[in-house]
Design a protein around this motif. Structure first.
Motif, PDB file in Angstrom:
ATOM      1  N   LYS A 116       0.804  -1.224   0.000  1.00  0.00           N
ATOM      2  CA  LYS A 116       0.000   0.000   0.000  1.00  0.00           C
ATOM      3  C   LYS A 116       0.841   1.281   0.000  1.00  0.00           C
ATOM      4  CE  LYS A 116      -4.116  -1.817  -0.047  1.00  0.00           C
ATOM      5  NZ  LYS A 116      -5.129  -1.502  -1.082  1.00  0.00           N
ATOM      6  N   CYS A 117       2.145   1.151  -0.086  1.00  0.00           N
ATOM      7  CA  CYS A 117       2.999   2.336  -0.061  1.00  0.00           C
ATOM      8  C   CYS A 117       2.777   3.245  -1.273  1.00  0.00           C
ATOM      9  CB  CYS A 117       4.475   1.933   0.021  1.00  0.00           C
ATOM     10  SG  CYS A 117       4.974   1.374   1.673  1.00  0.00           S
ATOM     11  N   TYR A 118       2.194   2.698  -2.339  1.00  0.00           N
ATOM     12  CA  TYR A 118       1.932   3.513  -3.526  1.00  0.00           C
ATOM     13  C   TYR A 118       0.939   4.640  -3.243  1.00  0.00           C
ATOM     14  CZ  TYR A 118      -2.588   1.168  -4.044  1.00  0.00           C
ATOM     15  OH  TYR A 118      -3.862   0.708  -3.831  1.00  0.00           O
ATOM     16  N   LEU A 119       0.201   4.542  -2.133  1.00  0.00           N
ATOM     17  CA  LEU A 119      -0.797   5.564  -1.805  1.00  0.00           C
ATOM     18  C   LEU A 119      -0.178   6.913  -1.467  1.00  0.00           C
ATOM     19  CD1 LEU A 119      -3.211   3.447   0.448  1.00  0.00           C
ATOM     20  CD2 LEU A 119      -3.654   4.255  -1.879  1.00  0.00           C
ATOM     21  N   VAL A 120       1.109   6.923  -1.115  1.00  0.00           N
ATOM     22  CA  VAL A 120       1.777   8.155  -0.675  1.00  0.00           C
ATOM     23  C   VAL A 120       3.047   8.360  -1.488  1.00  0.00           C
ATOM     24  CG1 VAL A 120       2.835   9.368   1.278  1.00  0.00           C
ATOM     25  CG2 VAL A 120       0.849   7.892   1.659  1.00  0.00           C
ATOM     26  N   MET A 163       9.423   7.759   4.129  1.00  0.00           N
ATOM     27  CA  MET A 163      10.734   7.787   4.759  1.00  0.00           C
ATOM     28  C   MET A 163      11.824   7.634   3.697  1.00  0.00           C
ATOM     29  SD  MET A 163       9.615   8.051   7.890  1.00  0.00           S
ATOM     30  CE  MET A 163      10.870   7.580   9.097  1.00  0.00           C
ATOM     31  N   ILE A 164      13.053   7.859   4.092  1.00  0.00           N
ATOM     32  CA  ILE A 164      14.164   7.807   3.151  1.00  0.00           C
ATOM     33  C   ILE A 164      14.380   6.383   2.625  1.00  0.00           C
ATOM     34  CG2 ILE A 164      16.045   7.426   4.791  1.00  0.00           C
ATOM     35  CD1 ILE A 164      16.030   9.943   1.836  1.00  0.00           C
ATOM     36  N   ASP A 165      13.889   5.364   3.358  1.00  0.00           N
ATOM     37  CA  ASP A 165      14.000   3.971   2.871  1.00  0.00           C
ATOM     38  C   ASP A 165      12.778   3.550   2.044  1.00  0.00           C
ATOM     39  OD1 ASP A 165      12.024   3.707   4.762  1.00  0.00           O
ATOM     40  OD2 ASP A 165      13.083   2.251   6.014  1.00  0.00           O
ATOM     41  N   ASN A 166      11.915   4.540   1.719  1.00  0.00           N
ATOM     42  CA  ASN A 166      10.706   4.342   0.909  1.00  0.00           C
ATOM     43  C   ASN A 166       9.557   3.662   1.645  1.00  0.00           C
ATOM     44  OD1 ASN A 166      11.228   5.678  -1.530  1.00  0.00           O
ATOM     45  ND2 ASN A 166      12.556   4.008  -2.193  1.00  0.00           N
ATOM     46  N   SER A 167       9.718   3.379   2.930  1.00  0.00           N
ATOM     47  CA  SER A 167       8.551   2.965   3.707  1.00  0.00           C
ATOM     48  C   SER A 167       7.699   4.210   3.978  1.00  0.00           C
ATOM     49  CB  SER A 167       8.991   2.319   5.028  1.00  0.00           C
ATOM     50  OG  SER A 167       9.696   3.258   5.838  1.00  0.00           O
ATOM     51  N   VAL A 168       6.456   4.011   4.394  1.00  0.00           N
ATOM     52  CA  VAL A 168       5.559   5.130   4.680  1.00  0.00           C
ATOM     53  C   VAL A 168       5.035   4.997   6.101  1.00  0.00           C
ATOM     54  CG1 VAL A 168       3.397   6.286   4.082  1.00  0.00           C
ATOM     55  CG2 VAL A 168       4.872   5.395   2.264  1.00  0.00           C
ATOM     56  N   HIS A 169       5.300   6.014   6.913  1.00  0.00           N
ATOM     57  CA  HIS A 169       4.838   6.015   8.294  1.00  0.00           C
ATOM     58  C   HIS A 169       3.642   6.938   8.448  1.00  0.00           C
ATOM     59  CE1 HIS A 169       8.774   4.377  10.283  1.00  0.00           C
ATOM     60  NE2 HIS A 169       8.308   3.617   9.317  1.00  0.00           N
ATOM     61  N   ALA A 170       2.706   6.519   9.280  1.00  0.00           N
ATOM     62  CA  ALA A 170       1.499   7.293   9.555  1.00  0.00           C
ATOM     63  C   ALA A 170       1.456   7.627  11.037  1.00  0.00           C
ATOM     64  CB  ALA A 170       0.264   6.482   9.166  1.00  0.00           C
ATOM     65  N   GLY A 171       1.275   8.903  11.343  1.00  0.00           N
ATOM     66  CA  GLY A 171       1.238   9.359  12.725  1.00  0.00           C
ATOM     67  C   GLY A 171       2.006  10.664  12.841  1.00  0.00           C
ATOM     68  N   ILE A 215      -6.629  10.257   3.113  1.00  0.00           N
ATOM     69  CA  ILE A 215      -6.646   9.253   2.042  1.00  0.00           C
ATOM     70  C   ILE A 215      -7.767   8.255   2.334  1.00  0.00           C
ATOM     71  CG2 ILE A 215      -5.347   7.445   0.861  1.00  0.00           C
ATOM     72  CD1 ILE A 215      -2.813   8.903   1.419  1.00  0.00           C
ATOM     73  N   PRO A 216      -8.930   8.424   1.721  1.00  0.00           N
ATOM     74  CA  PRO A 216     -10.077   7.551   2.027  1.00  0.00           C
ATOM     75  C   PRO A 216      -9.823   6.075   1.779  1.00  0.00           C
ATOM     76  CG  PRO A 216     -10.787   9.513   0.822  1.00  0.00           C
ATOM     77  CD  PRO A 216      -9.288   9.520   0.800  1.00  0.00           C
ATOM     78  N   GLU A 217      -8.886   5.732   0.895  1.00  0.00           N
ATOM     79  CA  GLU A 217      -8.644   4.326   0.555  1.00  0.00           C
ATOM     80  C   GLU A 217      -7.956   3.534   1.665  1.00  0.00           C
ATOM     81  OE1 GLU A 217      -6.836   3.721  -3.445  1.00  0.00           O
ATOM     82  OE2 GLU A 217      -7.210   5.880  -3.677  1.00  0.00           O
ATOM     83  N   VAL A 218      -7.329   4.223   2.620  1.00  0.00           N
ATOM     84  CA  VAL A 218      -6.584   3.515   3.668  1.00  0.00           C
ATOM     85  C   VAL A 218      -7.547   2.690   4.519  1.00  0.00           C
ATOM     86  CG1 VAL A 218      -5.226   3.791   5.773  1.00  0.00           C
ATOM     87  CG2 VAL A 218      -4.702   5.179   3.766  1.00  0.00           C
ATOM     88  N   GLN A 219      -7.183   1.441   4.734  1.00  0.00           N
ATOM     89  CA  GLN A 219      -7.971   0.540   5.575  1.00  0.00           C
ATOM     90  C   GLN A 219      -7.110   0.045   6.739  1.00  0.00           C
ATOM     91  OE1 GLN A 219     -11.283  -0.017   4.931  1.00  0.00           O
ATOM     92  NE2 GLN A 219     -11.011   1.474   3.253  1.00  0.00           N
ATOM     93  N   ALA A 220      -7.767  -0.432   7.792  1.00  0.00           N
ATOM     94  CA  ALA A 220      -7.042  -0.902   8.971  1.00  0.00           C
ATOM     95  C   ALA A 220      -6.048  -2.001   8.614  1.00  0.00           C
ATOM     96  CB  ALA A 220      -8.030  -1.405  10.028  1.00  0.00           C
ATOM     97  N   LYS A 221      -6.421  -2.864   7.682  1.00  0.00           N
ATOM     98  CA  LYS A 221      -5.533  -3.975   7.315  1.00  0.00           C
ATOM     99  C   LYS A 221      -4.276  -3.500   6.590  1.00  0.00           C
ATOM    100  CE  LYS A 221      -7.871  -5.309   2.942  1.00  0.00           C
ATOM    101  NZ  LYS A 221      -8.229  -3.999   2.552  1.00  0.00           N
ATOM    102  N   ASP A 222      -4.275  -2.233   6.142  1.00  0.00           N
ATOM    103  CA  ASP A 222      -3.118  -1.685   5.430  1.00  0.00           C
ATOM    104  C   ASP A 222      -2.040  -1.148   6.368  1.00  0.00           C
ATOM    105  OD1 ASP A 222      -4.613  -2.148   3.135  1.00  0.00           O
ATOM    106  OD2 ASP A 222      -5.431  -0.101   3.107  1.00  0.00           O
ATOM    107  N   LEU A 223      -2.304  -1.153   7.678  1.00  0.00           N
ATOM    108  CA  LEU A 223      -1.408  -0.526   8.649  1.00  0.00           C
ATOM    109  C   LEU A 223      -0.921  -1.531   9.677  1.00  0.00           C
ATOM    110  CD1 LEU A 223      -3.601   2.624   9.243  1.00  0.00           C
ATOM    111  CD2 LEU A 223      -1.359   2.660   8.158  1.00  0.00           C
TER     112      LEU A 223
END
Length: 403
Positions: A232-236, A258-266, A329-337
């Motif tokens: 789901k990282c393509y969302l950001v 993030m610089i390693d291409n992961s996406v953090h939420a918070g 981002i309305p597409e984000v779901q709990a299972k994506d985190l």
């Protein structure tokens, strides 16, 4: 005998030591850090953003140091080959009532000399296709970096300058010996002409050890993060922020590549029951008692009760956390985190319940104490280091070190 002893091996302690070593090449410089590695606490657990300075009151230290620091941090990374990316960010209004606050933020950015652009919802989607909003602003000078890597480079430079770096060395007491100061630690005593307190979460306590008045108490706020699953990282694409509440010192739950291409939420922002409490179950009686018996905390809690309750709900309810993200981002779901690390922010609070909203640097007797340096301190680290060294150079009894 050292000329300068710096307490704290986070990004501010190390940047100050490095700037000192450059300014005073013949000085004996010591850095003391109680942990087994550099940048262990606030620096090592932050979101890795090179901030632009858009949020801060024009003319404040935060505004000045962050604007200049974003440039000097990028130049430092370029010079030493540290991975970074000036990807920019969008700040978006998701409801029409937020548009006036968004406009005020745009004007503040202009007042602070920052390159900001008003953009329409359609233009936001060109940058971040999955964002839902009614308006936005784009900040081009925002970037991302790994601040631990920056700190390791600072430490490497300090060593080349001849500085003495000591890990696993916890300060217990500070006392005077004639004109000099003695720092008592678990690894013995260190004598110095000048103490610089960059103790972060413990900066107020260290100031008191050095017979200085910190003017405020450090209140620890834990910020908890989730991480998007790789699928789901393509969302950001870059960084996505909501319009912040101007009366609250936190920026709201946002999404950061993030610089390693992961996406953090918070992060959210909840009171930590321990100054280094990275888990909900972490508890320290002394830390807890200091907060509970501090009048300023109860005045703050009464003023921001609604926001505080929402932050606590987001801490214990993944569904509530996800709902905050879905505004962006309305597409984000709990299972994506999935849960990831937490950080603890050292926020100085006055006895009257007012949050210290600027960097707080206090001059003591043969000492300087950095008693409030939350975000954007990492971005501003080189500029804060320069400011501390400038304050030192203005003290006539230390002029001999300039030569």
């Amino acid at each position: 005998m050292y000329d300068f002893a710096i307490i704290g091996g986070g990004i501010l302690g190390l940047s100050t030591a490095m700037v000192l070593g450059d300014r005073y090449p013949h000085a004996e410089i010591l850095v003391l850090e109680k942990e087994s590695q550099w940048a262990f606490h606030q620096t090592g657990n932050n979101s890795g953003v090179i901030h632009s300075g858009i949020y801060y009151k024009p003319g404040s230290f935060k505004a000045q140091f962050c604007r200049d620091g974003s440039r000097s941090m990028v130049e430092f990374c370029q010079k030493y080959g540290i991975d970074h990316d000036l990807c920019g960010k969008v700040i978006v209004a998701t409801e029409s009532q937020e548009l006036p606050r968004l406009e005020n933020l745009y004007k503040r950015g202009l007042d602070n000399g920052i390159a900001v652009q008003r953009i329409s919802p359609e233009e936001v989607k060109e940058i971040e296709p999955h964002v839902s909003c009614v308006g936005g602003i784009r900040v081009l000078s925002t970037g991302i970096v790994n601040y631990k890597q920056v700190c390791l480079k600072y430490a490497e430079i300090i060593q080349k300058q001849g500085g003495d770096l000591r890990l696993n060395t916890k300060v217990k007491q500070i006392f005077q010996r004639g004109k000099d100061q003695v720092i008592d630690t678990n690894k013995g005593n260190f004598e110095t002409k000048f103490v610089i307190n960059c103790g972060g979460l413990h900066s107020d306590r260290i100031a008191k050890l050095g017979k200085a008045n910190p003017q405020a108490k450090i209140i620890p706020f834990r910020g908890e993060y989730y991480e998007l699953t790789p699928a789901k990282c393509y969302l950001v694409k870059t960084l996505i922020y909501p319009v912040p509440n101007p009366d609250f010192p936190f920026l709201g739950v946002h999404l950061t590549r993030m610089i390693d291409n992961s996406v953090h939420a918070g992060p959210n922002a909840v009171l930590s029951l321990k100054r280094e409490g990275y888990k909900k179950t972490d508890f320290d009686l002394r830390d807890f008692a200091e907060v509970m018996t501090y009048p300023g905390f109860w005045k703050l809690a009464a003023k921001h009760a609604d926001e505080g309750i929402q932050e606590i709900i987001r801490s214990f309810s993944k569904a509530a956390f996800v709902k905050s993200l879905q505004k962006l981002i309305p597409e984000v779901q709990a299972k994506d985190l999935v849960p990831t690390h937490a950080g603890v922010r050292a926020q100085a609070l006055m006895n009257n319940g007012s949050l210290v909203d600027d960097f707080l640097i206090i001059q003591g007797d043969n000492s300087i104490h950095v008693c409030n340096a939350p975000s954007p301190a990492a971005t501003s680290s080189l500029e804060i280091g320069k400011a501390i060294v400038t304050q030192i150079s203005q003290q006539s009894h230390l002029e001999s070190l300039v030569a």
